[in-house]
Design a protein around this motif. Structure first.
Motif, PDB file in Angstrom:
ATOM      1  N   ASP A 137     -72.956 -21.722 -98.477  1.00 29.64           N
ATOM      2  CA  ASP A 137     -71.871 -21.558 -99.448  1.00 29.64           C
ATOM      3  C   ASP A 137     -71.498 -20.088 -99.620  1.00 29.64           C
ATOM      4  N   ARG A 138     -72.508 -19.242 -99.728  1.00 32.53           N
ATOM      5  CA  ARG A 138     -72.242 -17.809 -99.916  1.00 32.53           C
ATOM      6  C   ARG A 138     -71.496 -17.237 -98.710  1.00 32.53           C
ATOM      7  N   GLY A 139     -71.925 -17.613 -97.520  1.00 31.19           N
ATOM      8  CA  GLY A 139     -71.267 -17.115 -96.316  1.00 31.19           C
ATOM      9  C   GLY A 139     -69.847 -17.629 -96.172  1.00 31.19           C
ATOM     10  N   ARG A 140     -69.656 -18.927 -96.455  1.00 36.38           N
ATOM     11  CA  ARG A 140     -68.313 -19.494 -96.309  1.00 36.38           C
ATOM     12  C   ARG A 140     -67.367 -18.934 -97.369  1.00 36.38           C
ATOM     13  N   ARG A 141     -67.864 -18.707 -98.564  1.00 40.16           N
ATOM     14  CA  ARG A 141     -67.013 -18.123 -99.605  1.00 40.16           C
ATOM     15  C   ARG A 141     -66.567 -16.711 -99.224  1.00 40.16           C
ATOM     16  N   ALA A 142     -67.464 -15.965 -98.607  1.00 38.14           N
ATOM     17  CA  ALA A 142     -67.097 -14.629 -98.154  1.00 38.14           C
ATOM     18  C   ALA A 142     -66.003 -14.705 -97.092  1.00 38.14           C
ATOM     19  N   GLU A 143     -66.141 -15.663 -96.166  1.00 36.47           N
ATOM     20  CA  GLU A 143     -65.116 -15.839 -95.129  1.00 36.47           C
ATOM     21  C   GLU A 143     -63.787 -16.270 -95.751  1.00 36.47           C
ATOM     22  N   ALA A 144     -63.854 -17.200 -96.698  1.00 35.02           N
ATOM     23  CA  ALA A 144     -62.632 -17.685 -97.341  1.00 35.02           C
ATOM     24  C   ALA A 144     -61.948 -16.574 -98.134  1.00 35.02           C
ATOM     25  N   THR A 145     -62.740 -15.731 -98.791  1.00 35.17           N
ATOM     26  CA  THR A 145     -62.181 -14.615 -99.557  1.00 35.17           C
ATOM     27  C   THR A 145     -61.452 -13.636 -98.641  1.00 35.17           C
ATOM     28  N   ALA A 146     -62.071 -13.323 -97.504  1.00 38.93           N
ATOM     29  CA  ALA A 146     -61.448 -12.402 -96.551  1.00 38.93           C
ATOM     30  C   ALA A 146     -60.178 -12.994 -95.960  1.00 38.93           C
ATOM     31  N   LEU A 147     -60.223 -14.283 -95.643  1.00 38.67           N
ATOM     32  CA  LEU A 147     -59.054 -14.931 -95.046  1.00 38.67           C
ATOM     33  C   LEU A 147     -57.930 -15.056 -96.067  1.00 38.67           C
ATOM     34  N   LEU A 148     -58.293 -15.312 -97.318  1.00 34.61           N
ATOM     35  CA  LEU A 148     -57.291 -15.404 -98.376  1.00 34.61           C
ATOM     36  C   LEU A 148     -56.573 -14.062 -98.564  1.00 34.61           C
ATOM     37  N   ALA A 149     -57.330 -12.973 -98.519  1.00 30.87           N
ATOM     38  CA  ALA A 149     -56.714 -11.644 -98.628  1.00 30.87           C
ATOM     39  C   ALA A 149     -55.742 -11.408 -97.477  1.00 30.87           C
ATOM     40  N   LYS A 150     -56.113 -11.851 -96.303  1.00 31.37           N
ATOM     41  CA  LYS A 150     -55.239 -11.702 -95.126  1.00 31.37           C
ATOM     42  C   LYS A 150     -53.969 -12.535 -95.299  1.00 31.37           C
ATOM     43  N   ALA A 151     -54.116 -13.761 -95.805  1.00 34.84           N
ATOM     44  CA  ALA A 151     -52.950 -14.634 -95.999  1.00 34.84           C
ATOM     45  C   ALA A 151     -52.006 -14.041 -97.041  1.00 34.84           C
ATOM     46  N   ARG A 152     -52.557 -13.525 -98.117  1.00 36.76           N
ATOM     47  CA  ARG A 152     -51.724 -12.918 -99.152  1.00 36.76           C
ATOM     48  C   ARG A 152     -51.009 -11.677 -98.653  1.00 36.76           C
ATOM     49  N   GLN A 153     -51.664 -10.917 -97.808  1.00 38.11           N
ATOM     50  CA  GLN A 153     -51.038  -9.743 -97.223  1.00 38.11           C
ATOM     51  C   GLN A 153     -49.874 -10.153 -96.327  1.00 38.11           C
ATOM     52  N   LYS A 154     -50.049 -11.282 -95.610  1.00 36.29           N
ATOM     53  CA  LYS A 154     -48.975 -11.786 -94.758  1.00 36.29           C
ATOM     54  C   LYS A 154     -47.756 -12.144 -95.595  1.00 36.29           C
ATOM     55  N   LEU A 155     -47.987 -12.721 -96.765  1.00 36.07           N
ATOM     56  CA  LEU A 155     -46.885 -13.103 -97.638  1.00 36.07           C
ATOM     57  C   LEU A 155     -46.104 -11.871 -98.131  1.00 36.07           C
ATOM     58  N   LYS A 156     -46.788 -10.757 -98.286  1.00 35.60           N
ATOM     59  CA  LYS A 156     -46.144  -9.551 -98.765  1.00 35.60           C
ATOM     60  C   LYS A 156     -45.352  -8.829 -97.691  1.00 35.60           C
ATOM     61  N   SER A 157     -45.744  -9.042 -96.442  1.00 27.14           N
ATOM     62  CA  SER A 157     -45.103  -8.300 -95.333  1.00 27.14           C
ATOM     63  C   SER A 157     -43.834  -8.998 -94.844  1.00 27.14           C
TER      64      SER A 157
END
Length: 218
Positions: free
Chosen positions: A198-218
């Motif tokens: 769970d800890r590892g997957r949450r870290a991956e999801a957090t990083a991917l979410l930041a990437k997705a949000r950055q895509k929305l801004k660009s």
């Protein structure tokens, strides 16, 4: 409270199955899950991760040979091979990914609900999403979407189905859709005994979410 006839039959069938459960089978499955979480999230060196994943796949294969009518060991063998494939990359990694797909297809025929969390469909979907397409590999976005949708139907609030759906949607250019399911992944309830995963997957999801949000801004 009275059970409807079909529910009573289901309850009796489950009780009989539990009574017939091989001694230690569930604990050995738990051991595979714990070992995979360690290999995937705590072994930092890529070569060491590949070696440990190969060892884990061998353990799952031995359990699968011992219980040929059970799908669960096949799923863990496939997950371990997919992890090894990711660590190795190249043609060796592609061969392992193909092997993992075959194991999952076999598991699907035995029991598509093995492990009770959509793992068969989640892992198949992630393979079809991440492996290169023809002529190099078997990657197929349409099949990825189908399997990942089945995984979400089986486990709509689960961290893994939502994470891999988010990864797929982001690969397909749907950043808004990715944000939605990644938020859901991060809201998933904890899985008892799966703290490392769970800890590892949450870290991956957090990083991917930041990437997705950055895509929305660009």
């Amino acid at each position: 409270m009275k059970l409807a006839p079909y529910l009573l039959a289901l309850s009796l069938t489950a009780s009989a199955a539990a009574a017939a459960e091989p001694p230690g089978f569930e604990s050995r499955l738990d051991g595979l899950a714990d070992s995979w979480a360690h290999v995937n999230y705590e072994v930092r060196d890529t070569a060491a991760r590949a070696t440990e994943a190969e060892r884990l796949a061998g353990q799952a294969e031995a359990l699968a040979r011992q219980y040929p009518n059970r799908a669960e060991p096949l799923v863990w063998e496939a997950i371990a091979q997919a992890t090894e494939a990711g660590a190795k990359g190249g043609l060796g990694g592609l061969a392992l990914a193909k092997s993992a797909r075959g194991l999952l297809q076999k598991a699907e025929k035995i029991n598509p609900a093995a492990l009770g969390d959509g793992s068969v469909y989640t892992t198949l979907g992630s393979l079809y999403a991440q492996v290169p397409g023809f002529p190099i590999g078997f990657g197929d976005p349409a099949k990825a979407r189908t399997y990942l949708s089945k995984a979400l139907a089986a486990n709509p609030g689960g961290i893994d189905p939502n994470y891999f759906q988010g990864d797929f949607l982001l690969r397909q250019g749907d950043a808004a859709g990715a944000v939605k399911v990644l938020d859901r992944a991060l809201a998933a309830p904890p899985r008892p005994g799966r703290e490392v995963a769970d800890r590892g997957r949450r870290a991956e999801a957090t990083a991917l979410l930041a990437k997705a949000r950055q895509k929305l801004k660009s």
